[in-house]
Design a protein around this motif. Structure first.
Motif, PDB file in Angstrom:
ATOM      1  N   TYR A 278       0.833  -1.209   0.000  1.00 51.40           N
ATOM      2  CA  TYR A 278       0.000   0.000   0.000  1.00 51.40           C
ATOM      3  C   TYR A 278       0.865   1.255   0.000  1.00 51.40           C
ATOM      4  O   TYR A 278       0.600   2.217  -0.737  1.00 51.40           O
ATOM      5  N   LEU A 279       1.913   1.288   0.820  1.00 49.02           N
ATOM      6  CA  LEU A 279       2.786   2.455   0.883  1.00 49.02           C
ATOM      7  C   LEU A 279       3.509   2.687  -0.439  1.00 49.02           C
ATOM      8  O   LEU A 279       3.765   3.841  -0.832  1.00 49.02           O
ATOM      9  N   VAL A 280       3.845   1.613  -1.145  1.00 52.51           N
ATOM     10  CA  VAL A 280       4.473   1.754  -2.466  1.00 52.51           C
ATOM     11  C   VAL A 280       3.475   2.343  -3.457  1.00 52.51           C
ATOM     12  O   VAL A 280       3.798   3.232  -4.262  1.00 52.51           O
ATOM     13  N   LEU A 281       2.228   1.844  -3.397  1.00 51.46           N
ATOM     14  CA  LEU A 281       1.197   2.305  -4.340  1.00 51.46           C
ATOM     15  C   LEU A 281       0.866   3.784  -4.156  1.00 51.46           C
ATOM     16  O   LEU A 281       0.578   4.495  -5.131  1.00 51.46           O
ATOM     17  N   ILE A 282       0.915   4.267  -2.902  1.00 48.54           N
ATOM     18  CA  ILE A 282       0.606   5.687  -2.678  1.00 48.54           C
ATOM     19  C   ILE A 282       1.856   6.551  -2.785  1.00 48.54           C
ATOM     20  O   ILE A 282       1.816   7.748  -2.468  1.00 48.54           O
ATOM     21  N   ASP A 283       2.946   5.903  -3.203  1.00 50.47           N
ATOM     22  CA  ASP A 283       4.206   6.616  -3.423  1.00 50.47           C
ATOM     23  C   ASP A 283       4.702   7.288  -2.146  1.00 50.47           C
ATOM     24  O   ASP A 283       5.122   8.451  -2.149  1.00 50.47           O
ATOM     25  N   TYR A 284       4.667   6.499  -1.026  1.00 50.62           N
ATOM     26  CA  TYR A 284       5.115   7.033   0.259  1.00 50.62           C
ATOM     27  C   TYR A 284       6.626   7.243   0.191  1.00 50.62           C
ATOM     28  O   TYR A 284       7.362   6.412  -0.350  1.00 50.62           O
TER      29      TYR A 284
END
Length: 600
Positions: A278-284
């Motif tokens: 999820y953090l990768v997908l939201i470009d954290y």
């Protein structure tokens, strides 16, 4: 016994090998660092390859080869270092376990040798049970040392480093990993609490099995002579069935809890994957595709102790149970044999008992208000039916036990004030059944005086009328003493007394295992060594009793008659009954008639 107390008890045995501890700790730190290399390399590799693929115009094989070469060298080098570290860590850890195991074994043997006789006759301290407590205690405690330095310490050091790296990479992912661990530990704690009673029962079952097998071995002649093999087999089967039920129930509980813990671990892995994805997908910030694999591998290092925890915790809980029995022996200060300081240059052998009572640990009162004077340089016979307390008096005089009340003096000094070792150096003891050690005949005879020469051994063997029989054996004095017959072993025990040459002699049925001729031979030898010594003899043999200067007749723990053999016989009572019964059982009249007829 809890884990903290267990570690406190083990620490004194680990301290002498602190250099091994330091080496193990350094190796543990290096090994823990090596365990994180794969996660770091995989993180960098995935991101590097991903960046290489996304280059405009496609990736360059030259760059790809350089990346793969660097990765291969790092991973192979890491494996070489890890292999060396693992070898050294396990070798030094195992070395420590072996040395600690040796020290535990030596310490418990030395401790038991210092205990008073009452310890070994107490309920629960039977030979088989003691052996089980010691063997399983040493095994579990040495395994605890092994687990701590080879299993627990490396795993938890690696887990802590992995958790720190996870927090450094992303606080949220680190918190998820951190939250799973205490839940798992709590489940493990509940598991230990539920299984403690079962483990204790299994421990008691092991003791019962060991004692049962030992009883069978010791009683095999009686068992076979009465055809009671089936009964003994059934008795042992009942003990085994009870322990089997406990083991199966304990294992069932263990598997249920282990399944729950495995489920919790998998939940943690799934949560890590979902959160990092999820953090990768939201470009954290800082989160890349490589970080997904990075966190998953680090969480594997965090959960590695969790995967091993149930096994290690099982071993630790076994150690807690077995350590109670083992350290119960080491810390039994009240069982240590009392000793005094009195060490006179010469021992006369003048015993005075006044109003002595004695009760065994099982509650049996063996002596009631016993008073007697055993004069130095004379022969005193203790006479009575079985269970009258005769052997108990000898045990008290040799300081194997202490009286409940009353006074025992030797040469005017309270017996408790005598140095116990010095007292026993001046006492020769021959029992009805004497222990023969696993060794040669000469070693067994020399046990009475370790500094004796071979000539001394030969002289003692001649005095015990054993020499001629020994010389007929193929290896003579080098023959194993265990190969001798019961009567010959009794002569070895008597030879020990001759080679010790003490001023005080206790004889408890010394010729019970010998034939008539051997009895007469030994009697002649004992008669010779009796001169000028204090002798206390217990015997049902009239020929030995009648030679006594003084007789004390005991009945149910009380002195009922005393005096010279003639005086006591004239008094009638128990001694006359025993004397007459012995004469009748020997057919003395017929023996005398036969002898007279043969002579005439």
């Amino acid at each position: 016994m809890n884990i903290w107390k267990l570690l406190q008890n083990i620490l004194p045995f680990v301290k002498p090998y602190r250099w091994l501890v330091v080496v193990t700790l350094v190796l543990t730190l290096v090994g823990s660092l090596m365990a994180q290399v794969n996660a770091v390399v995989l993180d960098r590799t995935v991101d590097a390859i991903n960046a290489l693929i996304q280059q405009p115009g496609g990736f360059s094989w030259g760059s790809a080869v350089r990346i793969l070469t660097v990765i291969s060298l790092i991973l192979l080098g890491k494996e070489v270092v890890a292999a060396v570290v693992t070898f050294c860590q396990r070798y030094y850890g195992e070395r420590m376990r072996i040395l600690v195991s040796r020290d535990l074994s030596l310490q418990v043997v030395e401790r038991m040798l210092s205990f008073r006789m009452a310890f070994f006759t107490s309920e629960g301290n039977e030979t088989g049970k003691l052996q089980s407590r010691i063997d399983r205690g040493i095994m579990s405690l040495s395994n605890t040392v092994n687990n701590f330095f080879i299993e627990i310490l490396p795993l938890f050091t690696s887990a802590i480093l992995a958790l720190v790296l996870m927090f450094m990479a992303n606080v949220y992912v680190g918190l998820v990993a951190l939250c799973i661990v205490p839940i798992y530990f709590y489940v493990t704690y509940v598991q230990a609490s539920h299984m403690k009673g079962g483990r204790r029962g299994i421990f008691g079952g092991h003791q019962a099995v060991s004692q049962g097998i030992l009883n069978i071995i010791e009683s095999i002649t009686v068992i076979k002579s009465f055809n009671r093999e089936q009964i003994e087999a059934q008795r042992q089967a009942a003990v085994q069935r009870n322990m089997t039920d406990l083991q199966l129930n304990t294992r069932k509980q263990a598997y249920l809890f282990n399944g729950l813990k495995s489920f919790l671990e998998q939940i943690g892995t799934v949560l890590i994957i979902i959160l990092t994805a999820y953090l990768v997908l939201i470009d954290y910030p800082g989160m890349t595709i490589g970080k997904i694999m990075y966190h998953v591998m680090l969480f594997a290092n965090v959960s590695a102790p969790i995967r091993q925890l149930h096994r290690i915790y099982d071993d630790m809980n076994d150690a807690l149970i077995y350590a109670e029995g083992f350290f119960g022996i080491l810390h039994a200060d009240d069982e240590v044999e009392d000793t005094g300081q009195h060490r006179p240059a010469a021992v006369k052998g003048d015993f005075l008992l006044q109003d002595v009572d004695f009760t065994y640990s099982n509650g049996t009162k063996a002596l009631h208000h016993v008073s007697m004077h055993i004069e130095p340089g004379k022969i005193t016979a203790l006479v009575g039916l079985s269970g009258a307390g005769k052997s108990t008096i000898v045990n008290l005089l040799d300081k194997f036990y202490h009286p409940d009340c009353g006074s025992i003096r030797l040469d005017g000094v309270e017996l408790k004030q005598w140095d116990t070792r010095w007292l026993r150096e001046n006492v020769g003891l021959v029992l009805q059944k004497n222990h023969i050690f696993d060794g040669t005949i000469e070693e067994n005879i020399r046990y009475g005086c370790p500094s004796a020469t071979h000539d001394d051994v030969v002289r003692a063997a001649r005095q015990a009328y054993l020499y001629d029989q020994v010389m007929q054996l193929p290896q003579q004095f080098e023959t194993s003493a265990l190969q001798l017959s019961g009567g010959q072993q009794q002569r070895v025990a008597i030879a020990r007394m001759f080679i010790k040459n003490p001023p005080i002699i206790f004889l408890d049925e010394p010729t019970a295992s010998l034939d008539a001729i051997a009895t007469e031979q030994i009697k002649s030898s004992i008669d010779a060594i009796k001169r000028g010594r204090t002798v206390i003899i217990i015997s049902h043999n009239i020929g030995q009793i009648i030679d006594a200067d003084q007789i004390y007749v005991l009945e149910q723990g009380r002195v009922v008659q005393s005096g010279t053999p003639t005086e006591v016989y004239r008094q009638g009572g128990l001694y006359k009954d025993i004397f007459d019964a012995s004469a009748r059982s020997m057919n003395v009249d017929k023996i005398a008639n036969t002898r007279n007829q043969a002579i005439s």
